[in-house]
Design a protein around this motif. Structure first.
Motif, PDB file in Angstrom:
ATOM      1  N   UNK A  47     -27.183   4.822  15.904  1.00 17.46           N
ATOM      2  CA  UNK A  47     -26.493   4.142  14.808  1.00 17.46           C
ATOM      3  C   UNK A  47     -26.992   4.681  13.465  1.00 17.46           C
ATOM      4  N   UNK A  48     -26.090   4.860  12.504  1.00 17.96           N
ATOM      5  CA  UNK A  48     -26.536   5.297  11.179  1.00 17.96           C
ATOM      6  C   UNK A  48     -25.939   4.377  10.102  1.00 17.96           C
ATOM      7  N   UNK A  49     -26.659   4.239   9.003  1.00 11.66           N
ATOM      8  CA  UNK A  49     -26.114   3.518   7.850  1.00 11.66           C
ATOM      9  C   UNK A  49     -26.386   4.358   6.602  1.00 11.66           C
ATOM     10  N   UNK A  50     -25.532   4.206   5.599  1.00 14.93           N
ATOM     11  CA  UNK A  50     -25.759   4.908   4.328  1.00 14.93           C
ATOM     12  C   UNK A  50     -26.723   4.089   3.483  1.00 14.93           C
ATOM     13  N   UNK A  51     -27.692   4.764   2.893  1.00 11.28           N
ATOM     14  CA  UNK A  51     -28.624   4.094   1.984  1.00 11.28           C
ATOM     15  C   UNK A  51     -28.720   4.926   0.713  1.00 11.28           C
ATOM     16  N   UNK A  52     -28.431   4.291  -0.436  1.00  9.36           N
ATOM     17  CA  UNK A  52     -28.540   5.005  -1.714  1.00  9.36           C
ATOM     18  C   UNK A  52     -29.997   5.124  -2.116  1.00  9.36           C
ATOM     19  N   UNK A  53     -30.342   6.262  -2.725  1.00  9.58           N
ATOM     20  CA  UNK A  53     -31.716   6.428  -3.197  1.00  9.58           C
ATOM     21  C   UNK A  53     -31.694   7.015  -4.595  1.00  9.58           C
ATOM     22  N   UNK A  54     -32.819   6.879  -5.297  1.00 15.20           N
ATOM     23  CA  UNK A  54     -32.924   7.647  -6.526  1.00 15.20           C
ATOM     24  C   UNK A  54     -34.267   8.364  -6.549  1.00 15.20           C
TER      25      UNK A  54
ATOM     26  N   UNK B  22     -50.447   4.920  -3.110  1.00 12.61           N
ATOM     27  CA  UNK B  22     -49.879   6.236  -3.416  1.00 12.61           C
ATOM     28  C   UNK B  22     -48.394   6.103  -3.781  1.00 12.61           C
ATOM     29  N   UNK B  23     -48.019   6.552  -4.986  1.00  8.46           N
ATOM     30  CA  UNK B  23     -46.598   6.549  -5.366  1.00  8.46           C
ATOM     31  C   UNK B  23     -45.806   7.586  -4.560  1.00  8.46           C
ATOM     32  N   UNK B  24     -44.530   7.301  -4.348  1.00  7.81           N
ATOM     33  CA  UNK B  24     -43.698   8.237  -3.582  1.00  7.81           C
ATOM     34  C   UNK B  24     -42.477   8.731  -4.368  1.00  7.81           C
ATOM     35  N   UNK B  25     -42.180   8.078  -5.495  1.00  5.85           N
ATOM     36  CA  UNK B  25     -40.971   8.456  -6.233  1.00  5.85           C
ATOM     37  C   UNK B  25     -39.693   8.117  -5.483  1.00  5.85           C
ATOM     38  N   UNK B  26     -39.793   7.241  -4.504  1.00  5.40           N
ATOM     39  CA  UNK B  26     -38.609   6.845  -3.724  1.00  5.40           C
ATOM     40  C   UNK B  26     -38.195   5.425  -4.130  1.00  5.40           C
ATOM     41  N   UNK B  27     -36.928   5.299  -4.506  1.00  6.00           N
ATOM     42  CA  UNK B  27     -36.325   4.005  -4.837  1.00  6.00           C
ATOM     43  C   UNK B  27     -35.101   3.888  -3.943  1.00  6.00           C
ATOM     44  N   UNK B  28     -34.954   2.770  -3.259  1.00  5.43           N
ATOM     45  CA  UNK B  28     -33.827   2.628  -2.322  1.00  5.43           C
ATOM     46  C   UNK B  28     -32.981   1.403  -2.637  1.00  5.43           C
ATOM     47  N   UNK B  29     -31.722   1.492  -2.244  1.00 12.46           N
ATOM     48  CA  UNK B  29     -30.850   0.317  -2.252  1.00 12.46           C
ATOM     49  C   UNK B  29     -30.496   0.065  -0.785  1.00 12.46           C
ATOM     50  N   UNK B  30     -31.357  -0.685  -0.132  1.00 14.26           N
ATOM     51  CA  UNK B  30     -31.171  -0.946   1.306  1.00 14.26           C
ATOM     52  C   UNK B  30     -30.088  -2.013   1.463  1.00 14.26           C
ATOM     53  N   UNK B  31     -29.116  -1.776   2.333  1.00 16.82           N
ATOM     54  CA  UNK B  31     -28.057  -2.785   2.503  1.00 16.82           C
ATOM     55  C   UNK B  31     -28.648  -4.125   2.990  1.00 16.82           C
ATOM     56  N   UNK B  32     -28.008  -5.195   2.543  1.00 25.04           N
ATOM     57  CA  UNK B  32     -28.387  -6.540   2.990  1.00 25.04           C
ATOM     58  C   UNK B  32     -28.386  -6.584   4.513  1.00 25.04           C
ATOM     59  N   UNK B  33     -29.372  -7.248   5.104  1.00 25.30           N
ATOM     60  CA  UNK B  33     -29.409  -7.331   6.561  1.00 25.30           C
ATOM     61  C   UNK B  33     -30.276  -6.255   7.199  1.00 25.30           C
TER      62      UNK B  33
END
Ligand SMILES: O=c1ccn([C@H]2C[C@H](O)[C@@H](COP(=O)(O)OP(=O)(O)OP(=O)(O)O)O2)c(=O)[nH]1
Ligand SMILES: [Mg+2]
Length: 142
Positions: A2-9, A43-54
Motif C-alpha cells: 500500500x502507498x500513500x502520498x505525503x507532502x514534504x518540504x 539531531x535536525x533532519x530538515x524534514x517537514x511532513x504533512x502526514x495525512x490524518x489517520x
C-alpha cells in the motif's frame, strides 16, 4: 504494497530498496556533532511532513548503527503526529564505548509510516475477567 502520498518540504526521507518499510532520514547540520558515550543529542533532519490524518510516522533506529556503534534512537519509536508541522528531529543516544560523530547527510534513523486507530475511551468500573487477570511483568514465567 500500500502507498500513500505525503507532502514534504526541504529534505525528503528516502527508501533504499524496493520494499523497504523504513525510509532513511539524514542529519541536516552545519557542523559535526560529537555524541560521547552515554550521552544523547537531538539531531535536525530538515524534514517537514504533512502526514495525512489517520497516519503517523515512527522514528526508528538503524540496525547498522546499533550493531556497529551502539547508537540508537532514545525514544524509539518516536511518534510524529499527523498534525505536526515542525522539523522532524532524532534523539540519538550513544550506548557504545567510543565518541560517535554525526556529519551532515549521515543516515541516522528511518521513518515508518503507519495507520493510527483512535480510541474512544469509555469509563466502566467493571472490566471483564480474564485468565491472566492482573498478572504481568513475567507472571507467566521467563
Ligand atoms: O522523535 C521524535 C518524536 C517527536 N517529534 C516531534 C513530532 C511529534 O508530533 C512531536 C511531539 O512528540 P511527542 O508527542 O512524542 O512528544 P511530547 O513530549 O508528548 O510533546 P508534545 O507535548 O508536543 O506532544 O514532536 C520529533 O520530531 N521526533
Ligand atoms: Mg505528545
Amino acid at each position: 504494497m500500500k502507498t500513500i502520498d505525503i507532502k514534504y518540504s526541504t529534505n525528503t526521507p528516502k527508501y533504499h530498496s524496493e520494499e523497504a518499510a523504513g525510509a532513511d532520514i539524514q542529519a541536516f547540520i552545519d557542523k559535526d556533532i560529537v555524541i560521547k558515550p552515554l550521552e544523547r543529542s537531538i539531531i535536525p533532519t530538515g524534514i517537514y511532513l504533512e502526514i495525512p490524518k489517520g497516519y503517523e510516522a515512527q522514528v526508528r533506529p538503524r540496525s547498522g548503527l546499533a550493531a556497529k556503534y551502539g547508537v540508537t534512537v532514545l525514544n524509539t519509536p518516536g511518534t510524529i503526529d499527523s498534525d505536526y508541522r515542525g522539523e522532524i528531529k532524532v534523539i540519538l543516544i550513544n550506548l557504545g564505548q567510543n565518541d560517535f560523530i554525526v556529519s551532515n547527510l549521515d543516515r541516522i534513523a528511518q521513518l515508518v509510516i503507519a495507520p493510527v486507530i483512535k480510541a474512544n475511551f469509555q469509563k466502566d468500573i467493571k472490566l471483564n475477567q480474564t485468565t491472566r487477570g492482573e498478572g504481568g511483568f513475567g507472571s507467566t514465567g521467563l
